[in-house]
Design a protein around this motif. Structure first.
Motif: not given
Ligand code: ADP
Ligand code: MG
Length: 495
Positions: A21-33, A82-92
């Motif tokens: 949406x804006x610069x901070x959204x990019x920063x957020x995604x990159x920092x989470x990565x 897999x789709x099941x992994x969606x309910x055991x997410x341990x990453x950002x």
């Protein structure tokens, strides 16, 4: 109208709109990565509030040369199978669309090298199209450069706020991640200037101080809570330290910053009756809970979550914060002398009271507010600011009964019981005096010894923004190198 499948580039832009949406959204995604990559050092740099450049460098696990094109492809991720992994997410991350989305609306350069690789690589994508893809000798870890964000989405560019505002959002984001991940070293640079630097020592209060200033950091109450598989850590403000909005209320769930109004209301309920209407605490709470009971796949920005048993989490937040508040030494502390001495025979004039009190010192926090009714009585009964100072609010003469929690005055008047928030009353009196002064012409009081003070570097820009206004109101302030300033004069009314 015919129904047709959108061309790839249009679809990509629409999808990107949700994530970026804006610069901070990019920063957020990159920092989470970078955090997902296990980085212990993350350097964030922006130029022109991120519109020209956003660069995030980390020392994490890197991406192999062969996988670079995949990293920027849509729905390509190393974090989910897999789709099941969606309910055991341990990453950002897990949606595999951040880099693709960013690449669709900017010129993105991804440079990376994993440990043990023969060489690293570099890939450049502009508006979603690969321009360069080559092996490169680069340091371990990953650098993502995002240039000319929204160059091909002029509408988005127009929606961006002033640079200051966009930068402040980045400051708020990085400082919160720095507090949440105190063992990671963060450095935030705007236009070549370091705004925030943390050292990875694991000391959260130290990082709070870097963002909020030492004074606030010292006052914040520690929250520690543990119950079955749910734990809460962090800080929350004492009742005397509040803000006029909710912007300083932050929740992390399993290491992820979430915006959740129900968590916020659980927090506010813990303060129930202790805060004035329209005042909000400062809080930074980190909730850890089994990943299976949190659905993080609610929104593309991953800023919302759903809990399987929301009541369990809300109740824990409430109890954790309550406990922190009650452990605070001054909370709900009744001054017994209120009933014992001659104080009960005194009448007080609230406005004069506060004004007089202020002539001597400039109390800001509970500790400096007069502690007993005797203190109050001894320097009270100034009539200067009687009724006239509170236009419209006709406050009758009150009989002081006592004081609660060094925060509220308890008094009796013709209509019954009065509870007066000392801080609010004091602020109001100062405000009235200042307005009154202004109408008559401000008197400025030069200080014999100029007072130095420091502004947390992430707040510097905001401070410069208000400096002219402060000067108009009689504060003479001058820069004294770095983040230090000198106050040479103050409005006489606040001396
Ligand atoms: P997601 O994070 O949801 O998987 P992204 O588009 O953000 O999706 O990233 C795609 C993939 O690129 C990630 O799954 C990861 O394998 C890789 N990647 C992105 N950034 C980094 C980084 N800083 N360090 C290592 N790998 C990364
Ligand atoms: Mg990601």
């Amino acid at each position: 109208m015919l129904i047709r499948v959108l061309p790839e580039d249009v679809a990509a832009k629409i999808a990107a709109g949700e994530v970026v949406e804006r610069p901070v959204s990019v920063v957020k995604e990159l920092v989470e990565n970078a955090l997902d990559a296990g980085a212990t050092e993350i350097i964030v740099e922006t130029v022109e509030a991120g519109k020209r450049l956003i660069e995030v460098a980390d020392n994490g696990c890197g991406i192999s040369y062969e996988e670079l094109p995949l990293a920027i492809a849509r729905f390509a991720t190393s974090k989910l199978r897999t789709a099941d992994d969606l309910f055991n997410i341990r990453t950002l991350g897990f949606r595999g669309e951040a880099l693709a989305s960013i690449a669709a609306v900017s010129r993105l350069t991804l440079i990376s090298c994993p440990p043990n690789a023969e060489h690293g690589g570099r890939i450049v994508v502009q508006g979603g199209k690969v321009e360069t893809y080559e092996p490169a000798g680069v340091p371990l870890g990953t650098v993502v450069r995002v240039e000319d964000l929204f160059y091909n989405v002029p509408a988005r560019l127009k929606f961006l706020k002033q640079d200051t505002t966009e930068r402040n959002l980045v400051n708020a984001l990085i400082s919160r991640y720095a507090i949440a991940y105190p063992e990671v070293r963060f450095r935030l640079i705007h236009d070549g200037k370091v705004f925030l630097q943390t050292y990875g020592h694991g000391n959260r209060r130290e990082i709070l101080a870097a963002y909020y200033g030492v004074d606030i950091a010292r006052q914040m109450l520690e929250v520690i809570f543990e119950e079955s598989e749910l734990s809460i850590q962090g800080f929350t403000s004492p009742i005397a330290l509040t803000r006029s909005n909710r912007k300083d209320i932050t929740f992390f769930v399993n290491g992820r910053w979430v915006q959740d109004t129900t968590l916020t209301s659980a927090l506010l309920q813990a303060y129930h009756t202790m805060l004035m209407v329209g005042r909000y605490p400062i809080a930074m709470l980190l909730i850890w809970i089994e990943p299976e009971v949190v659905d993080v796949n609610v929104h593309p920005t991953k800023a919302e979550v759903r809990f399987r048993q929301p009541e369990r989490v809300f109740s824990a937040v409430q109890r954790a914060v309550r406990r922190a508040l009650l452990s605070q030494p001054t909370s709900i502390h009744i001054v017994p002398s209120a009933w014992s001495s001659g104080a009960s025979h005194q009448s007080i004039d609230l406005a004069g009271q506060m004004a007089t009190n202020h002539d001597e010192t400039a109390p800001r926090d509970a500790q400096e507010i007069p502690r007993t009714p005797e203190d109050l009585a001894s320097n009270s009964l100034s009539t200067r600011f009687q009724q006239t100072t509170l236009p419209g609010a006709h406050i009758p003469l009150l009989r002081l009964v006592g004081q609660v929690g060094a925060t509220y005055l308890v008094a009796e008047g013709p209509d019954g019981l009065y509870l007066i928030d000392q801080h609010a009353a004091h602020e109001r009196v100062l405000f009235e005096r200042l307005m009154h002064e202004r109408d008559r012409g401000l008197t400025i009081q030069p200080l014999l010894n100029p007072q130095p003070f420091r502004v947390p570097s992430v707040r510097l820009e905001e401070f410069y923004h208000y400096i002219t206004l402060l000067q108009q109101w009689g504060f003479e302030i001058e820069p004294f190198g770095g983040d230090t300033f000198l106050i040479r004069a103050v409005p006489a009314v606040l001396r």
